[in-house]
Design a protein around this motif. Structure first.
Motif, PDB file in Angstrom:
ATOM      1  N   ARG A 267      -9.795   1.708   0.170  1.00  0.00           N
ATOM      2  CA  ARG A 267      -8.492   2.374   0.267  1.00  0.00           C
ATOM      3  C   ARG A 267      -8.655   3.887   0.135  1.00  0.00           C
ATOM      4  O   ARG A 267      -9.378   4.375  -0.732  1.00  0.00           O
TER       5      ARG A 267
ATOM      6  N   ALA B   1      -1.476   6.240   3.633  1.00  0.00           N
ATOM      7  CA  ALA B   1      -2.360   5.274   2.974  1.00  0.00           C
ATOM      8  C   ALA B   1      -3.182   4.540   4.030  1.00  0.00           C
ATOM      9  O   ALA B   1      -2.630   3.995   4.987  1.00  0.00           O
TER      10      ALA B   1
ATOM     11  N   SER C 249       1.636   3.802   6.190  1.00  0.00           N
ATOM     12  CA  SER C 249       0.603   2.917   5.652  1.00  0.00           C
ATOM     13  C   SER C 249      -0.086   2.235   6.822  1.00  0.00           C
ATOM     14  O   SER C 249       0.574   1.646   7.682  1.00  0.00           O
TER      15      SER C 249
ATOM     16  N   CYS D  55      -3.520  -0.170   8.274  1.00  0.00           N
ATOM     17  CA  CYS D  55      -4.617  -1.092   7.957  1.00  0.00           C
ATOM     18  C   CYS D  55      -5.626  -1.098   9.100  1.00  0.00           C
ATOM     19  O   CYS D  55      -5.454  -0.414  10.114  1.00  0.00           O
TER      20      CYS D  55
ATOM     21  N   LEU E 200      -5.766   1.439   4.470  1.00  0.00           N
ATOM     22  CA  LEU E 200      -6.122   0.226   3.739  1.00  0.00           C
ATOM     23  C   LEU E 200      -7.282  -0.491   4.424  1.00  0.00           C
ATOM     24  O   LEU E 200      -7.367  -0.534   5.655  1.00  0.00           O
TER      25      LEU E 200
ATOM     26  N   GLY F  76       0.812  -1.215   0.000  1.00  0.00           N
ATOM     27  CA  GLY F  76       0.000   0.000   0.000  1.00  0.00           C
ATOM     28  C   GLY F  76       0.841   1.257   0.000  1.00  0.00           C
ATOM     29  O   GLY F  76       0.520   2.242  -0.688  1.00  0.00           O
TER      30      GLY F  76
END
Length: 333
Positions: A136, A196, A116, A118, A198, A107
């Motif tokens: 995303r 980012a 990044s 999650c 995710l 990602g």
């Protein structure tokens, strides 16, 4: 997937019953170019021996044995030893899904993000709750900072994400204090041009008795206020759009202080007399912000109104509300 090395830092103290599950979940990642740094922070149980056994089994594992200095000290020791281009963190009582680091790195590389993140599972006894994004997203600095300050999907915690190593240049965790992640996280996000987010839910955060979050000591709860207040002082001038939210978070942290104050020894209460007055003074000015921005529930709102009073009767009333809350919900306010 081939790519840059990720240094995964795991601070360790008194988690013997959880440590193997944690480390095994990192060793079995689908992304193999990992440097796994186990920081034994003077743990008095069998953690140190377990760490050494893993180092003998897998050459990717590095072990640091150090005198106990607290989690911030352990994090700093891990950072000093890290050689990876990316930094990841796993708490030693948590565990990761096999694709965690591969997904996070992919990602980051696909979006050009320096951080990044999650989704994660919050693991309670007998139940779990998922938190994260439906799709995303790539956030700029202001958007990411707003998400961080909301402390909802984007927790002020180091796990469930990776950071480009350069973001930590010149940064140290404040040693001798808890909630060291709150003290550092906003600086990391301010340095990132892209974050980012995710949708994959790949980290398991264990809620357990004995953790720092579960620690109701006066010193620990005041540390939470101090970290929130320092963040407010640092950001409110340059980011006025978030000022009231940060004021609300400072005041909200006072709820736990008042609710648990009288449960602490008299010596501890005397030690923090000046801190308690500073919190009360801040709350007297800003407690309405917390009512507006924070979902505190009935008990929290009742205690919140007491936090502007630094006196025995306010602490006693807050203790009574907290006891009723504990009786009804089985956890601390």
């Amino acid at each position: 997937m081939d790519g840059p090395k990720i240094s995964v830092i795991i601070p360790i103290y008194r988690v013997e019953q959880y440590l193997c599950k944690c480390v095994e979940s990192v060793l079995t990642q689908t992304y193999h170019d990992l440097e796994i740094i186990l920081v034994d922070d003077g743990s008095p149980d069998g953690c140190g021996k377990i760490c050494d056994e893993y180092a003998e089994r897998d050459e990717r594992v590095k072990v640091i044995h150090k005198p106990n200095g607290g989690v911030a000290s352990a994090r700093n020791a891990g950072l000093d030893a890290a050689t990876g281009e990316w930094i990841g963190w796993v708490d030693s009582d948590d565990w990761a899904e096999p694709a965690l680091f591969e997904t996070l790195l992919q990602g980051a590389l696909e979006t050009g993000a320096e951080i990044s993140v999650c989704g994660h599972w919050e693991e309670y006894r007998g139940r779990r709750e998922a938190s994260g994004w439906q799709e995303r997203r790539v956030l700029d600095t202001e958007q990411a900072l707003g998400e961080l300050l909301e402390n909802g999907r984007m927790k002020n915690l180091l796990w469930d994400r990776i950071f480009h190593r350069t973001l930590f240049d010149g940064l140290q965790f404040p040693e001798g204090r808890t909630y060291e992640d709150i003290a550092v996280m906003h600086w990391l996000f301010l340095r990132a041009e892209k974050v980012a987010c995710l949708p994959e839910v790949l980290y398991h955060y264990r809620q357990r008795e004995g953790s720092i979050v579960d620690n109701t000591s006066l010193g620990n709860r005041i540390n939470h206020y101090i970290a929130s207040k320092e963040r407010y002082d640092a950001l409110s001038g340059e980011w006025p759009q978030f000022r009231q939210l940060m004021e609300a978070q400072c005041v909200a942290s006072a709820v736990g202080i008042w609710a648990g104050c009288l449960s602490n020894p008299r010596g501890d209460r005397e030690k923090y007399v000046k801190d308690l007055q500073a919190v009360a003074d801040f709350s007297a000015i800003h407690y309405q912000k917390a009512l507006k921005y924070m979902d505190l529930g009935l008990a929290g709102r009742m205690v919140l109104r007491l936090t502007q009073h630094n006196s025995w009767w306010a602490f006693a009333a807050a203790r009574g509300v907290a006891a009723l809350y504990r009786w009804k919900h089985g956890r601390e306010l």
